[in-house]
Design a protein around this motif. Structure first.
Motif, PDB file in Angstrom:
ATOM      1  N   PRO A  58       0.812  -1.200   0.000  1.00 17.15           N
ATOM      2  CA  PRO A  58       0.000   0.000   0.000  1.00 17.15           C
ATOM      3  C   PRO A  58       0.856   1.265   0.000  1.00 17.15           C
ATOM      4  N   ALA A  59       0.291   2.299  -0.579  1.00 19.27           N
ATOM      5  CA  ALA A  59       1.021   3.528  -0.879  1.00 19.27           C
ATOM      6  C   ALA A  59       1.650   4.185   0.344  1.00 19.27           C
ATOM      7  N   GLU A  60       0.984   4.114   1.484  1.00 20.18           N
ATOM      8  CA  GLU A  60       1.512   4.771   2.689  1.00 20.18           C
ATOM      9  C   GLU A  60       2.852   4.195   3.120  1.00 20.18           C
ATOM     10  N   THR A  61       3.167   3.001   2.669  1.00 17.28           N
ATOM     11  CA  THR A  61       4.433   2.368   3.019  1.00 17.28           C
ATOM     12  C   THR A  61       5.618   3.132   2.451  1.00 17.28           C
ATOM     13  N   ALA A  62       5.379   3.990   1.468  1.00 21.84           N
ATOM     14  CA  ALA A  62       6.461   4.812   0.912  1.00 21.84           C
ATOM     15  C   ALA A  62       7.099   5.681   1.994  1.00 21.84           C
ATOM     16  N   ILE A  63       6.323   6.071   2.995  1.00 24.38           N
ATOM     17  CA  ILE A  63       6.861   6.876   4.099  1.00 24.38           C
ATOM     18  C   ILE A  63       7.878   6.052   4.892  1.00 24.38           C
ATOM     19  N   ILE A  64       7.520   4.824   5.206  1.00 18.40           N
ATOM     20  CA  ILE A  64       8.418   3.933   5.941  1.00 18.40           C
ATOM     21  C   ILE A  64       9.656   3.641   5.100  1.00 18.40           C
ATOM     22  N   ALA A  65       9.448   3.384   3.817  1.00 17.45           N
ATOM     23  CA  ALA A  65      10.567   3.099   2.915  1.00 17.45           C
ATOM     24  C   ALA A  65      11.538   4.280   2.845  1.00 17.45           C
ATOM     25  N   ALA A  66      11.014   5.494   2.820  1.00 16.97           N
ATOM     26  CA  ALA A  66      11.867   6.685   2.784  1.00 16.97           C
ATOM     27  C   ALA A  66      12.723   6.755   4.047  1.00 16.97           C
ATOM     28  N   ASP A  67      12.134   6.456   5.180  1.00 18.43           N
ATOM     29  CA  ASP A  67      12.868   6.470   6.444  1.00 18.43           C
ATOM     30  C   ASP A  67      13.971   5.413   6.446  1.00 18.43           C
ATOM     31  N   VAL A  68      13.634   4.206   6.033  1.00 17.07           N
ATOM     32  CA  VAL A  68      14.621   3.122   5.979  1.00 17.07           C
ATOM     33  C   VAL A  68      15.752   3.485   5.013  1.00 17.07           C
ATOM     34  N   ALA A  69      15.400   4.027   3.851  1.00 17.90           N
ATOM     35  CA  ALA A  69      16.405   4.394   2.847  1.00 17.90           C
ATOM     36  C   ALA A  69      17.371   5.444   3.381  1.00 17.90           C
ATOM     37  N   MET A  70      16.831   6.447   4.064  1.00 17.36           N
ATOM     38  CA  MET A  70      17.691   7.517   4.594  1.00 17.36           C
ATOM     39  C   MET A  70      18.613   7.005   5.699  1.00 17.36           C
TER      40      MET A  70
END
Length: 121
Positions: A58-70
């Motif tokens: 789901p799209a909201e997971t992009a927020i979590i992914a951004a945090d993990v990536a950073m």
């Protein structure tokens, strides 16, 4: 009562998001024009740069992914959209690759997502 629509089909479409990353792509040494077209920071040293693109559902997971990536590498967030599930990151090729790998590993092991392999151009 009119029956002029009798025999007509009505289609109802719904989005039923799975837990998945469907695109994980690294663009190595992109043309500076691509940065401009995407609205990314033009001050980036393009000779040592890469763009990472992820599509997440789901799209909201992009927020979590951004945090993990950073947290995984010294990347910059170029774009994150909690409505479409798009994440774009920028940095060196090794930083972008490390951040994408970290996101894939995290959502697969901790959130039980299906993930695709990293593709590269």
């Amino acid at each position: 009562m009119s029956r002029e629509y009798e025999g007509t089909s009505r289609i109802v479409q719904e989005l039923v998001p799975g837990k998945e990353i469907t695109i994980a792509h690294l663009i190595a040494s992109p043309d500076p024009e691509l940065y401009r077209k995407l609205g990314l920071d033009p001050r980036i040293d393009h000779s040592k740069s890469a763009i990472g693109v992820l599509t997440i559902s789901p799209a909201e997971t992009a927020i979590i992914a951004a945090d993990v990536a950073m947290k995984a590498a010294g990347i910059e967030i170029g774009f994150v959209d909690r409505f479409s599930g798009t994440l774009i990151v920028t940095g060196t090729i090794s930083e972008v690759e490390a951040s994408i790998s970290a996101v894939l590993a995290y959502v697969e092991t901790k959130m039980n997502f299906q993930v695709c392999e990293i593709t590269r151009t």
